[in-house]
Enzyme design. Structure first.
Site, PDB file in Angstrom:
ATOM      1  N   CYS B 142       0.818  -1.214   0.000  1.00 25.69           N
ATOM      2  CA  CYS B 142       0.000   0.000   0.000  1.00 25.69           C
ATOM      3  C   CYS B 142       0.855   1.270   0.000  1.00 25.69           C
ATOM      4  CB  CYS B 142      -0.935   0.010   1.206  1.00 25.69           C
ATOM      5  SG  CYS B 142      -0.064   0.019   2.768  1.00 25.69           S
ATOM      6  N   HIS B 158       9.463 -11.424   3.993  1.00 21.44           N
ATOM      7  CA  HIS B 158       8.757 -10.478   3.127  1.00 21.44           C
ATOM      8  C   HIS B 158       7.750  -9.753   4.002  1.00 21.44           C
ATOM      9  CE1 HIS B 158       9.925 -13.590   0.007  1.00 21.44           C
ATOM     10  NE2 HIS B 158      10.569 -12.489  -0.362  1.00 21.44           N
ATOM     11  N   CYS B 164      -2.623  -4.698   5.109  1.00 21.51           N
ATOM     12  CA  CYS B 164      -2.537  -5.334   3.791  1.00 21.51           C
ATOM     13  C   CYS B 164      -2.619  -6.847   3.916  1.00 21.51           C
ATOM     14  CB  CYS B 164      -1.245  -4.931   3.085  1.00 21.51           C
ATOM     15  SG  CYS B 164      -1.345  -3.288   2.378  1.00 21.51           S
ATOM     16  N   CYS B 184       2.599 -16.667   0.853  1.00 23.13           N
ATOM     17  CA  CYS B 184       3.095 -15.342   1.209  1.00 23.13           C
ATOM     18  C   CYS B 184       2.708 -14.359   0.100  1.00 23.13           C
ATOM     19  CB  CYS B 184       4.612 -15.423   1.352  1.00 23.13           C
ATOM     20  SG  CYS B 184       5.447 -13.829   1.258  1.00 23.13           S
ATOM     21  N   CYS B 255     -26.531 -41.064  -0.744  1.00 23.22           N
ATOM     22  CA  CYS B 255     -26.381 -40.356   0.520  1.00 23.22           C
ATOM     23  C   CYS B 255     -27.641 -40.520   1.362  1.00 23.22           C
ATOM     24  CB  CYS B 255     -26.112 -38.886   0.227  1.00 23.22           C
ATOM     25  SG  CYS B 255     -25.904 -37.877   1.686  1.00 23.22           S
ATOM     26  N   HIS B 270     -24.932 -42.652 -13.010  1.00 22.80           N
ATOM     27  CA  HIS B 270     -24.866 -42.860 -14.458  1.00 22.80           C
ATOM     28  C   HIS B 270     -24.587 -44.312 -14.807  1.00 22.80           C
ATOM     29  CE1 HIS B 270     -20.526 -43.027 -14.207  1.00 22.80           C
ATOM     30  NE2 HIS B 270     -20.481 -41.837 -13.637  1.00 22.80           N
ATOM     31  N   CYS B 305     -10.544 -20.436 -51.529  1.00 24.64           N
ATOM     32  CA  CYS B 305     -10.513 -19.542 -50.376  1.00 24.64           C
ATOM     33  C   CYS B 305     -11.071 -20.191 -49.108  1.00 24.64           C
ATOM     34  CB  CYS B 305     -11.279 -18.256 -50.672  1.00 24.64           C
ATOM     35  SG  CYS B 305     -13.072 -18.477 -50.675  1.00 24.64           S
ATOM     36  N   CYS B 315     -26.737 -26.222 -60.857  1.00 24.97           N
ATOM     37  CA  CYS B 315     -25.891 -27.249 -61.444  1.00 24.97           C
ATOM     38  C   CYS B 315     -24.568 -27.352 -60.711  1.00 24.97           C
ATOM     39  CB  CYS B 315     -25.662 -26.980 -62.917  1.00 24.97           C
ATOM     40  SG  CYS B 315     -24.489 -25.642 -63.177  1.00 24.97           S
ATOM     41  N   CYS B 331     -16.297 -33.016 -58.313  1.00 20.20           N
ATOM     42  CA  CYS B 331     -14.913 -33.438 -58.141  1.00 20.20           C
ATOM     43  C   CYS B 331     -14.057 -32.363 -57.517  1.00 20.20           C
ATOM     44  CB  CYS B 331     -14.313 -33.860 -59.482  1.00 20.20           C
ATOM     45  SG  CYS B 331     -14.050 -32.460 -60.565  1.00 20.20           S
TER      46      CYS B 331
END
Lengths: 188, 528
Positions: B142, B158, B164, B184, B255, B270, B305, B315, B331
């Site tokens: 800060c 540190h 903070c 840390c 459960c 499943h 492209c 056609c 083709c």
């Protein structure tokens, strides 16, 4: 809040008085310390050399306890930046789980610049570009240079970039692959 | 009823065809030798006592929050006694060792000081992190530098101001749900903040959340424990099935809250499909890979492209709207090379043309195959929902029925059982279709499909009875029919699951290795 602004003001002061190589930071709005405009020069000896990229840094209110977001406003062809007008970046220290409050923005910006010099194709945002980077370096270099020529030359105009991004968002995804269709003529 | 006989003959034919079936498999099938439908209801009652465990049953235990707490306390007490350290320290050490008590005791016996050091419990008072006021200190987070600022640093030195640190911790604890493994705040420092420092720093309003998260690490650290995923359920389930065995069993647990789920992947029950298939199936259904399939079945790319083109009539002379490239749709070759042979493109039979055509046909078949299974899967999912809706309506009418017919609450419970049977059986049926999608075709598949068909017919029959108007439901005859059908459905489900689970455990199923494109001929199949 005050102390957070103190931190941001200090960082901003450091970045503007002794900026890291190739990085220029400005505040678009003097009263708002939480939004930074950054101009990043493409590193020498890379495909991005000579380019000027606009980046937008947003600091959350929780900064520095939450990570900032950094995006490319200028389009760039790069494996770790999304190829769109949003320009999200994939960078380790910016991920929520990796972010440390002691990390400084100058360091983050330097990391972004380092990413331009050395892309990380194994951790890509754009898989196709990453593939190209790995398998067809020549083609990648060519495409990256084309992008630089088209988008990243001259001074960065943040206003114009923001307007363009907005327009893009409005247009939507309609500009994807064009759909051709049969142009069947008559048989003779 | 007669479908049962079909089933039995199939079992025996399976035994004929697969001579390597071990003896106990055959005796296993004998368990079902007396399931003619009219007796089924009575049989199922009888079976409970003497039936061996079915292949799909796995053992598991449900723990309520108090049990989970007690287990932790027992662990802590034990370590506290053996190692002669305080309970608080024992807890920190256990969390540090991810509740691996044996390893903790072993390591601690070998080199106690290193272990304590690593867990942030170093004995030397100098190394014990505490809040300090250091003259001339500037917090790097800060940038505050006022005199008298309380600061804190771990062993890595540190140092940041306490404000903070607290901000950082609240972001981690409240925002990210971290507690036992917060690092840390310094960039690049991986030192974990030990529990004692956390206790020192965490503000009172966060303590509860923090302790809850610590409490959770017990279940999350233990491979044999998992939380029940049902909303608001606080129970944990213990099950010994290992991750590596998930291709052999489908560990379905239920459960105390009534939720049934797979212990392997936490997805709702499943069975019979194994976890890996479920993952792939759900992904396949969720993502747009099938859109891609449609595109490849119905469109082609412009050879120049690469724009995607759907032929919408006309056609074979195509002109790409985008790049104006002219080519032949058949083709894909240059139109200019076609000369005048427009409508009998003779390059059509060339290898490249045939390949392209094969690829398209294959894609189409694969799409149809997928849709076949997907539609049935989705249908059961939807029907289960609808059955439930009807049940809710019926439930109200049950009260009415009680009044009008004079039946007691117990006596109308058959509708409840029927509804539950419908739900479970449809759940199973739903997944049989995902399972079938990945199966390569062989004799076992046929038995499986017969089982599937029998269960499906029974379920549909019950579902239909269930939909009758309330006045009919009150008739004793229909009531008996519904009860019989209910138990028959349950029984068919058991048979199906028994068969699939046994074969899965023995590794006898053959799955098609490639999901898209590989036909059901099993030629490219792999065994798992």
């Amino acid at each position: 809040m005050a102390s957070q602004n103190k931190r941001i003001a200090k960082e901003l002061g450091e970045v503007t008085t002794s900026p890291p190589a190739g990085i220029t930071v400005t505040l678009p709005n003097d009263s708002d310390l939480h939004k930074w405009h950054v101009v990043l020069e493409g590193p020498e000896n890379t495909v991005y050399a000579g380019a000027k990229f606009g980046l937008i840094v947003s600091l959350p209110v929780e900064y520095p306890f939450k990570a900032p977001t950094v995006t490319f406003a200028t389009r760039i062809y790069h494996p770790n930046v999304t190829n769109d007008s949003i320009g999200s970046i994939c960078l380790g220290p910016l991920k929520a789980e990796n972010w440390k409050p002691s990390t400084k923005l100058a360091g983050v910006l330097e990391a972004v610049r380092a990413l331009l010099a050395e892309p990380m194709p194994d951790d890509p945002l754009e898989a196709r570009i990453a593939d190209e980077y790995r398998s067809d370096r020549k083609e990648f270099d060519k495409n990256a240079r084309v992008y630089v020529q088209r988008y990243a030359k001259g001074a960065v105009k943040f206003d114009a970039l923001a307007a363009a991004a907005e327009a893009d968002a409005k247009k939507g995804a309609g500009a994807g692959a064009g759909s051709g269709s049969s142009a069947g003529g008559g048989a003779p | 009823m007669d479908t049962d006989d079909d089933f039995m003959s199939n079992v025996s034919s399976e035994d004929d065809m697969l001579p390597d079936d071990s003896d106990n498999d055959i005796s296993g099938d004998d368990d079902f030798g007396f399931d003619d439908e009219p007796d089924a209801y009575i049989d199922s009652q009888k079976e409970i006592g003497n039936k061996r465990k079915t292949a799909y049953d796995i053992s598991f235990k449900v723990y309520q929050p108090a049990d989970v707490q007690k287990q932790q306390d027992d662990f802590i007490d034990e370590v506290n006694m053996i190692l002669d350290i305080s309970k608080e320290e024992a807890a920190i050490l256990l969390r540090y060792f991810r509740w691996n008590k044996e390893r903790l005791i072993e390591d601690y016996m070998d080199r106690p000081s290193q272990v304590l050091e690593a867990a942030g419990l170093a004995q030397t008072s100098a190394a014990l992190p505490k809040m300090q006021v250091i003259p001339g200190f500037v917090c790097d987070i800060c940038c505050e530098d006022e005199p008298g600022l309380q600061s804190f640093a771990l062993k890595c030195n540190h140092r940041y101001c306490v404000d903070c640190y607290r901000h950082y911790l609240s972001q981690k604890i409240r925002g990210e749900g971290e507690a036992a493994r917060i690092q840390c705040p310094s960039e690049g420092c991986n030192l974990i903040i030990d529990a004692r420092s956390l206790d020192l720093l965490v503000t009172p309003e966060l303590t509860e959340r923090y302790h809850e998260l610590l409490h959770r690490t017990y279940v999350e650290d233990k491979e044999t424990l998992k939380w029940c995923p049902a909303p608001d359920c606080q129970n944990a389930i213990e099950c010994g099935v290992k991750k590596k065995d998930l291709d052999k069993v489908v560990p379905t647990v239920s459960c105390l809250c009534g939720h049934r789920f797979c212990f392997g992947c936490i997805v709702n029950d499943h069975q019979p499909a194994p976890c890996e298939q479920v993952k792939r199936w759900l992904k396949k259904c969720a993502d747009d890979s099938e859109t891609a399939n449609w595109i490849s079945a119905n469109t082609k790319e412009c050879p120049k492209c690469n724009s995607t083109i759907e032929k919408n009539g006309g056609c074979n002379h195509m002109t790409c709207r985008k790049c104006k490239h002219e080519f032949c749709w058949m083709c894909m070759g240059l139109w200019s090379e076609h000369g005048t042979s427009w409508y009998n493109c003779n390059r059509f039979e060339e290898k490249s043309g045939t390949d392209a055509r094969d690829a398209q046909a294959k894609s189409r078949v694969s799409l149809e195959r997928y849709l076949h299974y997907y539609n049935r899967y989705a249908n059961h999912e939807q029907s289960a929902r609808l059955d439930k809706d009807i049940y809710h309506k019926t439930e109200k009418k049950m009260v009415q029925l009680q009044k009008e017919s004079g039946m007691s609450w117990i006596e109308v419970q058959y509708l409840n059982s029927a509804s539950q049977a419908l739900q479970t059986c449809r759940q199973t049926l739903m997944w049989t279709y995902a399972f079938a999608f990945y199966l390569a075709r062989n004799n076992l598949t046929e038995i499986f499909e017969d089982n599937q068909k029998d269960l499906e017919m029974a379920v549909e029959a019950l579902s239909e009875m269930f939909e009758r108007p309330i006045t009919e439901l009150a008739e004793p005859k229909l009531k008996v029919e519904i009860m019989d059908k209910t138990s028959y459905c349950n029984k068919r489900r058991v048979i199906l699951l028994e068969d699939t689970a046994q074969n899965l455990a023995d590794g006898r199923w053959t799955f098609n290795s490639e999901l898209i494109g590989s036909g059901a001929n099993g030629s490219s199949s792999t065994r798992r």
